[in-house]
Design a protein around this motif. Structure first.
Motif, PDB file in Angstrom:
ATOM      1  N   HIS A 251       0.513  -1.224   0.019  1.00  0.00           N
ATOM      2  CA  HIS A 251       0.150  -0.457   0.403  1.00  0.00           C
ATOM      3  C   HIS A 251       1.015   0.799  -0.290  1.00  0.00           C
ATOM      4  N   ALA A 252       0.500   2.489  -0.781  1.00  0.00           N
ATOM      5  CA  ALA A 252       1.598   3.757  -0.613  1.00  0.00           C
ATOM      6  C   ALA A 252       0.482   4.755  -0.039  1.00  0.00           C
ATOM      7  N   GLU A 253       0.678   5.567   1.131  1.00  0.00           N
ATOM      8  CA  GLU A 253       0.560   6.523   1.580  1.00  0.00           C
ATOM      9  C   GLU A 253       0.530   7.879   0.322  1.00  0.00           C
ATOM     10  N   VAL A 254      -0.150   8.386  -0.024  1.00  0.00           N
ATOM     11  CA  VAL A 254       0.111   9.277  -0.839  1.00  0.00           C
ATOM     12  C   VAL A 254      -0.273  11.322  -0.313  1.00  0.00           C
ATOM     13  N   GLU A 255       0.383  12.113  -0.325  1.00  0.00           N
ATOM     14  CA  GLU A 255      -0.636  13.194  -0.425  1.00  0.00           C
ATOM     15  C   GLU A 255      -1.141  13.780  -1.421  1.00  0.00           C
ATOM     16  N   LEU A 256      -2.099  14.668  -1.776  1.00  0.00           N
ATOM     17  CA  LEU A 256      -2.258  14.990  -2.668  1.00  0.00           C
ATOM     18  C   LEU A 256      -3.140  16.497  -1.897  1.00  0.00           C
ATOM     19  N   GLY A 257      -2.971  17.782  -2.527  1.00  0.00           N
ATOM     20  CA  GLY A 257      -3.283  19.161  -2.272  1.00  0.00           C
ATOM     21  C   GLY A 257      -4.440  19.297  -2.290  1.00  0.00           C
ATOM     22  N   SER A 258      -4.939  18.681  -3.733  1.00  0.00           N
ATOM     23  CA  SER A 258      -6.460  18.806  -4.354  1.00  0.00           C
ATOM     24  C   SER A 258      -5.979  17.937  -5.932  1.00  0.00           C
ATOM     25  N   GLY A 259      -7.074  17.045  -6.350  1.00  0.00           N
ATOM     26  CA  GLY A 259      -6.762  16.082  -6.886  1.00  0.00           C
ATOM     27  C   GLY A 259      -8.364  15.532  -7.108  1.00  0.00           C
ATOM     28  N   ILE A 260      -7.462  14.130  -7.342  1.00  0.00           N
ATOM     29  CA  ILE A 260      -8.388  12.843  -8.306  1.00  0.00           C
ATOM     30  C   ILE A 260      -8.556  11.528  -7.883  1.00  0.00           C
ATOM     31  N   ALA A 261      -8.958  11.121  -7.000  1.00  0.00           N
ATOM     32  CA  ALA A 261      -9.097  10.020  -6.569  1.00  0.00           C
ATOM     33  C   ALA A 261     -10.192   8.581  -7.425  1.00  0.00           C
ATOM     34  N   SER A 262      -9.122   7.700  -8.045  1.00  0.00           N
ATOM     35  CA  SER A 262      -9.846   6.392  -8.109  1.00  0.00           C
ATOM     36  C   SER A 262     -10.210   5.650  -6.681  1.00  0.00           C
ATOM     37  N   VAL A 263     -11.288   5.381  -6.689  1.00  0.00           N
ATOM     38  CA  VAL A 263     -11.455   4.468  -5.374  1.00  0.00           C
ATOM     39  C   VAL A 263     -11.859   2.791  -5.715  1.00  0.00           C
TER      40      VAL A 263
END
Ligand SMILES: Cc1cc2nc3c(=O)[nH]c(=O)nc-3n(C[C@H](O)[C@H](O)[C@H](O)COP(=O)(O)OP(=O)(O)OC[C@H]3O[C@@H](n4cnc5c(N)ncnc54)[C@H](O)[C@@H]3O)c2cc1C
Ligand SMILES: Nc1ncnc2c1ncn2[C@@H]1O[C@H](COP(=O)(O)O)[C@@H](O)[C@H]1O
Lengths: 323, 257
Positions: free
Chosen positions: A141-153
């Motif tokens: 698993h990867a933990e990532v930061e995104l300020g704003s953006g898109i997540a595909s779930v």
């Protein structure tokens, strides 16, 4: 950038896809924390009122156009890219279905916003959106930061929100560019009728690429016969033609919930787990102790399937004689 | 018709995946790399189209571990050209960077069609194909299980959950994400790959610089998932294991006379 959390609502043949409630539940939680709204986006050819009913969203953005009668990738991308540019949401949630695999990347590239794919967790850490994603076939698993953006779930990542109320629907004009598309919908093909309906079977012996070849399917068939069950498969086995497509379990195959699921030589990729994780008893036979199938299995062994299957068949046959 | 098939080398998932010292990526140096299986499917679909229409097929690979093997195997199978993009990719690159590099290369190659694997196991920031299409502003169809000639353009079969399929007609250049070719990827003997290697002919060129990303993802950490329902692992040899499993199945009342 605003604080709204947008959810693209997928629907087919007049029915809202299961993913909508899961994504909207998460969107509400995040929107509350961020001080925005959970906004459902519906592209449709006239069916919005029925689809919007009961959606657990604060607001529905509805775009109507004849081309949305069926899912047409270019039309969807054109419309949603325009919508995102105008609304600038904090975060856009898209299910990792075929539709989502089409949209998430296209929108990320077109709107130049980051994308966290295969997402299974989303939290706000102060002002930062932190996503957890599955990578390497679910092995890490990867933990990532995104300020704003898109997540595909990923399907099933979040509990579905309860349906309730009817959110206000805001009609938006269809954007330019929907009349000069480079693609055209031709037809929809329903899946073939199966010789065996694996979704109705109680005992499944399921084989993956570890079975090595078509000639070895027999080993699984013998166990299935002894149990009075049937043989199912992971995608590569069906793609290779070792078993019919109708026996495929998973995201693009069937979802099954048998009393017993014996996974033989199946690694347990997220797309496979999606189709069988709710089985009552899962036994996994896989020589790789790190295979993700062991994360959902109840009982597991790293012994070779070519040794375990015949030995197990023999014992089940013997027990059946006594029973 | 000129079909370009980008091919990616990816970590062999059967390997033990060790993390780097920072815990932000896998330790690539000692890992085994193989061709992304979905790119192999894309290549097969391209070769089927070549056979049906006389299209030419160019495979393109970044200079990643063992990429020569993959590119020459493609040539041995029937690809017309193989292009290797040299540069330092040992630390791995994001899908956005890969798409940006490929966008520049694909434009230079005058491709009518790009067929690429629908995903790879390393697509943390999205799938390369759809990002490539978005970067080039080209139409894209994901999760394709067939691409055939159709009225001067192509017809793509797009697969949805539970086996529903849509057929879509596409005109003009496009990028298609291949889930599965219409037939299993063809086999090519090692000796034929060696022959192709000896004949040489890999075109090498410097990879272009990827465009700056506006705000890329920041990876905090990679970790092995905490297992929620740890399986009970049976010990002993296969006979012992079979004994225990048979008992368990019997206890559940699942053995029929
Ligand atoms: C859009 C999309 C949809 C998809 N839909 C599906 C789907 O519906 N269903 C599905 O299954 N996949 C689906 N996939 C594919 C999925 O990502 C994986 O590629 C696939 O599930 C892997 O199949 P596998 O486990 O059989 O093969 P592998 O991942 O290759 O695993 C084989 C396993 O066998 C083990 N093994 C090998 N030899 C032995 C032995 N002698 N004894 C015991 N164990 C052994 C290995 O350790 C390995 O873990 C989809 C992918 C995409 C992109
Ligand atoms: N594009 C589509 N068109 C029509 N039905 C679909 C589509 N995608 C999924 N479905 C249906 O939605 C249901 C659940 O799909 P899924 O949850 O994606 O497996 C199944 O009954 C599918 O037939």
């Amino acid at each position: 950038m605003g604080n709204d959390i947008l959810v693209l609502v997928e629907h087919h043949e007049g029915a809202v896809h299961d993913s909508a409630a899961e994504l909207l539940g998460k969107a509400r939680e995040l929107a509350q924390a961020a001080g925005g709204e959970a906004v459902a986006v519906l592209l449709h050819d006239g069916s919005a009122p029925a689809l919007a009913e009961g959606l657990p969203a604060d607001r529905v953005l509805s775009v109507q156009h004849a081309t949305f009668e069926h899912f047409l990738p270019e039309a969807y991308v054109t419309a949603i890219a325009a919508l995102l540019a105008e609304r600038e949401p904090r975060l856009t949630l898209i299910a990792n279905t075929t539709v989502g695999m089409e949209l998430a990347g296209a929108l990320s590239a077109r709107t130049r916003t980051p994308l966290a794919a295969y997402c299974i967790g989303l939290e706000l850490d102060g002002d930062t959106v932190v996503a957890t994603s599955q990578v390497f076939g679910g092995k890490l698993h990867a933990e990532v930061e995104l300020g704003s953006g898109i997540a595909s779930v990923v399907a099933g990542a979040f509990p579905p929100a309860e349906a309730g109320g009817t959110p206000p629907v805001e009609e938006l004009a269809a954007p330019a560019g929907l009349d000069g598309l480079h693609m055209r919908f031709l037809r929809r093909i329903e899946p073939e009728v199966a010789d065996v309906d694996i979704t109705a079977e109680e005992l499944l012996v399921s084989v993956g690429r570890g079975i090595g070849g078509e000639e070895n399917i027999e080993l699984a068939q013998e166990l299935a016969d002894a149990l009075g069950g049937v043989v199912s498969a992971s995608r590569p086995v069906a793609d290779a033609g070792w078993l019919p497509k109708t026996r495929q379990v998973g995201k693009s195959g069937r979802k099954v919930k048998p009393k017993l699921y014996i996974a033989c030589g199946i690694s347990g990729a997220p797309e496979h787990l999606e189709g069988m994780r709710d089985a009552e008893l899962i036994i996994a036979i896989n020589t790789d102790e790190k295979a993700p199938i062991f994360d959902v299995a109840h009982v597991g062994t790293t012994e070779d399937l070519f040794d375990v299957l015949p030995a197990l068949t023999e014992r089940i046959e013997a027990a059946a004689k006594v029973a | 018709m000129h079909i370009v098939v980008p091919m990616k080398q990816t970590v062999d998932l059967v390997e033990e995946l060790e993390l780097n010292d920072e815990g932000t990526d896998v330790e690539r140096e000692y890992l085994k790399f193989v061709a992304n299986e979905w790119d192999e499917q894309a290549l097969e679909e391209a070769l089927l189209l070549k056979e049906a229409t006389g299209a030419s097929v160019t495979v393109v690979g970044l200079d990643e571990a063992d990429v020569d093997q993959t590119l020459y195997a493609a040539v041995a199978k029937g690809a017309d050209r193989a292009v290797k993009l040299t540069g330092d990719f040992e630390g791995g690159i994001t899908s956005h960077q890969r798409a940006s590099i490929l966008a520049q290369v694909v434009q230079g190659l005058d491709a009518d069609l790009v067929l690429i694997g629908v995903q790879s196991p390393e697509d943390l920031d999205g799938q390369t194909g759809v990002l490539l299409a978005g970067t080039l502003g080209l139409p894209h169809v994901s999760v394709a299980i067939g691409v055939e000639p159709h009225e001067g353009g192509i017809k793509v079969s797009q697969e949805f959950g539970a086996g529903v399929v849509h057929e879509i007609a596409v005109d003009g250049p496009a990028v298609i994400g291949i889930q599965a070719a219409r037939q299993a990827p063809r086999y090519v003997a090692i000796s034929r790959i060696r022959q192709a290697m000896q004949a040489g002919g890999l075109e090498e060129r410097d990879a272009p610089e990827p465009a700056e990303e506006g705000s890329p993802l920041k990876v905090r950490r990679l970790f092995a998932p905490e297992v929620t329902s740890q399986a009970e692992m049976l010990s002993g040899d296969a006979e012992d294991v079979a004994e225990r499993l048979a008992q368990l199945i019997a206890d559940r009342g699942l053995i029929k006379a």
